[in-house]
Design a protein around this motif. Sequence first.
Motif, PDB file in Angstrom:
ATOM      1  N   ASN A  98      -8.539  -6.960  -6.368  1.00 58.54           N
ATOM      2  CA  ASN A  98      -7.397  -5.860  -6.536  1.00 58.54           C
ATOM      3  C   ASN A  98      -6.976  -4.421  -5.250  1.00 58.54           C
ATOM      4  N   THR A  99      -8.584  -4.723  -4.858  1.00 59.40           N
ATOM      5  CA  THR A  99      -8.961  -3.405  -4.404  1.00 59.40           C
ATOM      6  C   THR A  99      -7.792  -3.580  -2.678  1.00 59.40           C
ATOM      7  N   PHE A 100      -7.912  -4.530  -2.383  1.00 58.59           N
ATOM      8  CA  PHE A 100      -7.172  -5.080  -0.102  1.00 58.59           C
ATOM      9  C   PHE A 100      -5.730  -5.016  -1.027  1.00 58.59           C
ATOM     10  N   TYR A 101      -5.305  -5.635  -2.195  1.00 61.14           N
ATOM     11  CA  TYR A 101      -3.388  -5.518  -2.316  1.00 61.14           C
ATOM     12  C   TYR A 101      -3.798  -4.422  -2.205  1.00 61.14           C
ATOM     13  N   HIS A 102      -3.683  -3.709  -3.655  1.00 59.64           N
ATOM     14  CA  HIS A 102      -3.069  -2.041  -3.417  1.00 59.64           C
ATOM     15  C   HIS A 102      -3.934  -1.001  -2.596  1.00 59.64           C
ATOM     16  N   GLY A 103      -4.634  -1.282  -1.848  1.00 58.16           N
ATOM     17  CA  GLY A 103      -4.783   0.279  -1.634  1.00 58.16           C
ATOM     18  C   GLY A 103      -5.404   1.209  -1.507  1.00 58.16           C
ATOM     19  N   PRO A 104      -5.734   1.778  -0.856  1.00 57.90           N
ATOM     20  CA  PRO A 104      -6.203   3.004  -0.887  1.00 57.90           C
ATOM     21  C   PRO A 104      -5.724   4.120  -2.049  1.00 57.90           C
ATOM     22  N   ALA A 105      -4.653   4.013  -2.648  1.00 63.98           N
ATOM     23  CA  ALA A 105      -4.357   5.226  -3.190  1.00 63.98           C
ATOM     24  C   ALA A 105      -5.131   4.785  -4.803  1.00 63.98           C
ATOM     25  N   TYR A 106      -5.481   3.590  -4.659  1.00 67.54           N
ATOM     26  CA  TYR A 106      -5.643   2.376  -6.216  1.00 67.54           C
ATOM     27  C   TYR A 106      -6.589   2.662  -6.364  1.00 67.54           C
ATOM     28  N   ALA A 107      -7.288   2.897  -7.433  1.00 65.78           N
ATOM     29  CA  ALA A 107      -8.805   2.971  -8.368  1.00 65.78           C
ATOM     30  C   ALA A 107      -8.855   2.061  -9.328  1.00 65.78           C
ATOM     31  N   HIS A 144       1.148  -1.320   0.027  1.00 69.61           N
ATOM     32  CA  HIS A 144       0.044  -0.379  -0.242  1.00 69.61           C
ATOM     33  C   HIS A 144       1.085   1.095  -0.070  1.00 69.61           C
ATOM     34  N   ARG A 145       2.174   0.987   0.316  1.00 68.23           N
ATOM     35  CA  ARG A 145       2.769   2.117   0.753  1.00 68.23           C
ATOM     36  C   ARG A 145       3.859   2.396  -0.302  1.00 68.23           C
ATOM     37  N   TYR A 146       3.615   1.203  -1.309  1.00 65.67           N
ATOM     38  CA  TYR A 146       4.191   1.639  -2.657  1.00 65.67           C
ATOM     39  C   TYR A 146       3.754   2.687  -3.920  1.00 65.67           C
ATOM     40  N   VAL A 147       2.607   1.567  -3.843  1.00 68.27           N
ATOM     41  CA  VAL A 147       1.131   2.510  -4.238  1.00 68.27           C
ATOM     42  C   VAL A 147       0.921   3.781  -3.971  1.00 68.27           C
ATOM     43  N   GLU A 148       0.775   4.246  -2.974  1.00 69.97           N
ATOM     44  CA  GLU A 148       0.947   5.295  -2.586  1.00 69.97           C
ATOM     45  C   GLU A 148       1.425   6.601  -2.914  1.00 69.97           C
ATOM     46  N   LEU A 149       3.182   6.443  -2.945  1.00 73.40           N
ATOM     47  CA  LEU A 149       4.486   6.382  -3.577  1.00 73.40           C
ATOM     48  C   LEU A 149       4.543   6.478  -4.938  1.00 73.40           C
TER      49      LEU A 149
END
Length: 602
Positions: A492-501, A284-289
């Motif tokens: 997909n939503t769980f694995y990528h986190g809130p920064a992903y749509a 999640h942190r990497y997707v947010e970065l």
Amino acid sequence: MGALRERDQIELQYKWSTEALFATNEAWEEEFQAVRKQVEDDPFASLRGHLGDGAGVLLRYFEVSKVLGERLGKLQIYAHILADQDTRQSLYQAMQSKVQMLSAEFAQKDSFFEPELLALPQEQLDRYVQSEELNAYRHLLDNLIRNKPHVLSDETEAALASLHDVLGTAGQVFSQLTNADFQHGAFTVDGTEYVVTEGRLGLLLRNSNRMVRQLAYEHVYDTYLHHKNAIGALYANSVKADVRLARVRNFATARQMALFANHIPEAVYDALIKGVRENISYQHRYVELRRRILALDHVRLYDKYVPLAQANLDDYSFEKGFSLVQEGLRALGDEYQEILKKAIDERWIDVFETPGKRSGAYSTGFYATRPYVLLNYQGNYDSVSTLAHELGHSVHTYLAGKTQLPHYSHYSIFLAEIASTVNETLLVNHLLDITEDPLARATLINQQLDNLGSTIYRQTMFAEFELDAHRAVEEGHALTHDSLSEMYSRLNTFYHGPAYAEDERSTAEWSRIPHFYRAYYVYQYATGMSAALVFADRIRKEGSSAAEKYLGFLRSGSKDYPLAVLQEAGLDMTDPSVITQALSIYGQLVDELEQLLTAVNP
């Protein structure tokens, strides 16, 4: 880039030593005819129907099988590497076809063995396992005999064999659709036309222009969505075939059947999912970065692969690249370095791209030959990393073949990618040790994170999806494209986190994955990568003691079941803490990349 050099213009030291197998094509043909006569004369004629006559008969079977297997193996490797070094040569393709047909004939003559052996009374099988005469084959026999509860009557086995192609129809049709029939069109951005194909999608998704990425993504996924009902039916039928075959063969679930071949308990699969889920925050942190560096509201599926840093890492001659690999693997000790030197001295490696040469890279060979490595070396860091990767396989093959009896010199797919990934990891760690430039470091870490994420997190998500789909059928539910997409979207939503749509197209990503037609296979990529990260970390921190344990793993081949081989080397893959250790390394890389990108782009 200039025109490719023809093969006869490539210096000898950059070409693999086919003459170590056969001096000439004529020598290969002479051996082929000799082996063909032996196969046609049926080397098992005097043994068929007599496996119950005593341990001596069984020992004779193993000896005959070994001798002919070696000879066939050498014929296969020679034809295979010649065919790949120039795919335009009809002679080489014909040689490969001939030996494949001969191997199939040998397999047909040999097909009596397992059914006849397993039809013997359990008491006699137990005596064979304990026989001193068969001591060298004890583990092999144990591995065969554990199949007994799942081997059916001769009539049923014959019926299943006749249905083999039919049971794989869904995957075959999917492959034909996606590789032959699907056309994804083209689009234009800023005056440049982009033709979209399945093979080009990966490159297009790395384009720095978001419009290029988005349009390429939409063109491909719209094709799949246009055929959504057909693809949904194909995968649903593939899953139903897995479930029904498992029940016929007396397995509780399709997963149990798939993992049985390598003697992998389902606890390993569960430990992988548990370990990844408990450490999902790193992803999640990497997707947010990624969202922040690319200045996006949300990361979309087509934003996942564009590089966040791009230094020039393209200045590696083969000699420089090989030297870098040697330095990166120095922690593995003197014996490993001597084997790497042997790879050069004995010409294991076919280095450069030439007209007609097969694309990609691989390592082949077995205990009766030297390893052979095919490369298409381009002088960039990816080529150096590929060299390290393939040499990992080659040294694994070499050490197992040198240490184990022939029938234990191979290794299972569950273990295969560990040796190659340890090498890649040690190489990039060495490069980071000697690289001070922030942009170059960021580029290396970005590449490493994308590789680790696509292997551990992504393949584990795939593994969960397969499990959910099969369990749905096992519980009596129907699968449709919509239900599968809903299932996949939750993951997909769980694995990528809130920064992903998500969007409608990304929920259907499952429909593009050919590996799903080979059930419960992809989890091994994630377990192998995790084991490799932990091995590499221990080698860096603990030095020679950890390196020797790891070399023991490479020497083990298949002398025991895969989990036991790893446990002997200090890894318990039923424990989620192995996954936790691997992903903590991923988390540390995320931390450093964030600091580096902040320094490069303040």
